[in-house]
Design a protein around this motif. Sequence first.
Motif, PDB file in Angstrom:
ATOM      1  N   LEU A   1       4.693  15.256  56.687  1.00 41.43           N
ATOM      2  CA  LEU A   1       3.691  14.903  55.677  1.00 41.43           C
ATOM      3  C   LEU A   1       3.509  13.393  55.572  1.00 41.43           C
ATOM      4  N   LEU A   2       4.607  12.633  55.611  1.00 42.82           N
ATOM      5  CA  LEU A   2       4.484  11.180  55.505  1.00 42.82           C
ATOM      6  C   LEU A   2       3.798  10.598  56.731  1.00 42.82           C
ATOM      7  N   TYR A   3       4.089  11.158  57.903  1.00 43.59           N
ATOM      8  CA  TYR A   3       3.491  10.617  59.120  1.00 43.59           C
ATOM      9  C   TYR A   3       2.080  11.156  59.365  1.00 43.59           C
ATOM     10  N   SER A   4       1.470  11.697  58.316  1.00 46.12           N
ATOM     11  CA  SER A   4       0.015  11.926  58.341  1.00 46.12           C
ATOM     12  C   SER A   4      -0.701  10.614  58.064  1.00 46.12           C
ATOM     13  N   MET A   5       0.058   9.539  57.828  1.00 39.96           N
ATOM     14  CA  MET A   5      -0.499   8.227  57.505  1.00 39.96           C
ATOM     15  C   MET A   5      -1.610   7.770  58.460  1.00 39.96           C
ATOM     16  N   PRO A   6      -1.481   7.923  59.800  1.00 40.76           N
ATOM     17  CA  PRO A   6      -2.561   7.461  60.674  1.00 40.76           C
ATOM     18  C   PRO A   6      -3.905   8.123  60.388  1.00 40.76           C
TER      19      PRO A   6
ATOM     20  N   ILE B   1       4.527  13.143  48.538  1.00 39.38           N
ATOM     21  CA  ILE B   1       4.689  12.583  49.877  1.00 39.38           C
ATOM     22  C   ILE B   1       3.330  12.267  50.494  1.00 39.38           C
ATOM     23  N   ILE B   2       2.346  13.108  50.258  1.00 42.11           N
ATOM     24  CA  ILE B   2       0.998  12.821  50.751  1.00 42.11           C
ATOM     25  C   ILE B   2       0.445  11.560  50.087  1.00 42.11           C
ATOM     26  N   ILE B   3       0.702  11.393  48.785  1.00 40.36           N
ATOM     27  CA  ILE B   3       0.306  10.162  48.087  1.00 40.36           C
ATOM     28  C   ILE B   3       0.996   8.959  48.731  1.00 40.36           C
ATOM     29  N   SER B   4       2.260   9.138  49.122  1.00 44.29           N
ATOM     30  CA  SER B   4       2.988   8.069  49.797  1.00 44.29           C
ATOM     31  C   SER B   4       2.322   7.708  51.124  1.00 44.29           C
ATOM     32  N   ALA B   5       1.881   8.723  51.862  1.00 48.60           N
ATOM     33  CA  ALA B   5       1.206   8.473  53.137  1.00 48.60           C
ATOM     34  C   ALA B   5      -0.079   7.690  52.936  1.00 48.60           C
ATOM     35  N   VAL B   6      -0.816   8.029  51.878  1.00 46.67           N
ATOM     36  CA  VAL B   6      -2.055   7.301  51.563  1.00 46.67           C
ATOM     37  C   VAL B   6      -1.728   5.854  51.184  1.00 46.67           C
ATOM     38  N   SER B   7      -0.675   5.655  50.391  1.00 49.06           N
ATOM     39  CA  SER B   7      -0.272   4.306  49.989  1.00 49.06           C
ATOM     40  C   SER B   7       0.114   3.477  51.206  1.00 49.06           C
ATOM     41  N   TRP B   8       0.833   4.092  52.138  1.00 47.54           N
ATOM     42  CA  TRP B   8       1.211   3.413  53.379  1.00 47.54           C
ATOM     43  C   TRP B   8      -0.044   3.025  54.166  1.00 47.54           C
ATOM     44  N   ALA B   9      -1.016   3.928  54.229  1.00 48.19           N
ATOM     45  CA  ALA B   9      -2.259   3.642  54.943  1.00 48.19           C
ATOM     46  C   ALA B   9      -3.022   2.495  54.282  1.00 48.19           C
TER      47      ALA B   9
END
Length: 305
Positions: free
Chosen positions: A111-116, A169-177
């Motif tokens: 889920l976190l590495y959905s960042m790209p 975790i999805i929110i975290s991925a968006v924040s990372w992006a």
Amino acid sequence: MERLEQTNQPTILQNKAIIWGLILTITLIWGYAWVLMKQSLNYMGPFTFSSFRFGTGALTLLIVVWIIRLGLPPKRYIKHLILIGLLQTTIVFTLVMFALMFVDAGKSSVLLYSMPLWSSLLAVKFLGEHLTRWKIAGLLSGMIGLLTILGWDIWLGQSLEVIVGEILIIISAVSWAVANIYYRLNVSHLPKIQSSAFQMLFGVLGIFIATLIMESGQPIDVNSVSLYYILFTGVLASALCFTVWYIIMNTVDMVTATISTLLVPMFGLILSSLLLNEQLTIGVTTGSALILLGIVLSQITFKSS
């Protein structure tokens, strides 16, 4: 730093076998780190562990910055590095570590590495990048993959805590992006090691504050095992691997680098299944495959596009 990297490249990093050996080693370490992050919760709170991990990681990176004589970043970049630190370190890893109390480590890594996927979408709006049909296909595949994982858990009557953890975790991925896009717009001229060191420093200060508010007075079991978790994830996975990774990125194209990061959730899933006995359900397997496919499609540029 650039002179140092250019000096080393002819003797070390021009050999493709060495480069891919380093990539496999780094991504394997990052995948294994998810197992340790999950297990660390047996010894201390999630915010406390993140404070120890990124405090250690920031200190190690600052030592590297001092050794290669990069010094302090110019004052005009400080506010940008503070914001990146909050987005990429504070928000991402407070939410992820909290969510790991309820969500499997392997699933969390996917889920976190959905960042790209989110980076590709944001790049269209803020970097003016063209949304090709391949990127559209990749985004759709990735979104369906996310919904498959979440939807499968809902259909199976998964607890509300797990669903909320997955959303965090999805929110975290968006924040990372968002942090990646902001970096490209405001801090890309700084050496990557320098920007990483100082964003991590500012980010861990935010984690310290969250720890004091949420976990002050809670017991901490510091022993050889928990210390190993801290040092492995802080020094090896967070600091040293990132340092080598930044040097590698100067020798390979961005598509190769981005696609290589797909190995992290793959290793995370496999190692979590082997070492933590986490079950690879049909929903997790199918959703993970769709997310990985989506990232590949959204990152590779075809001439016909």
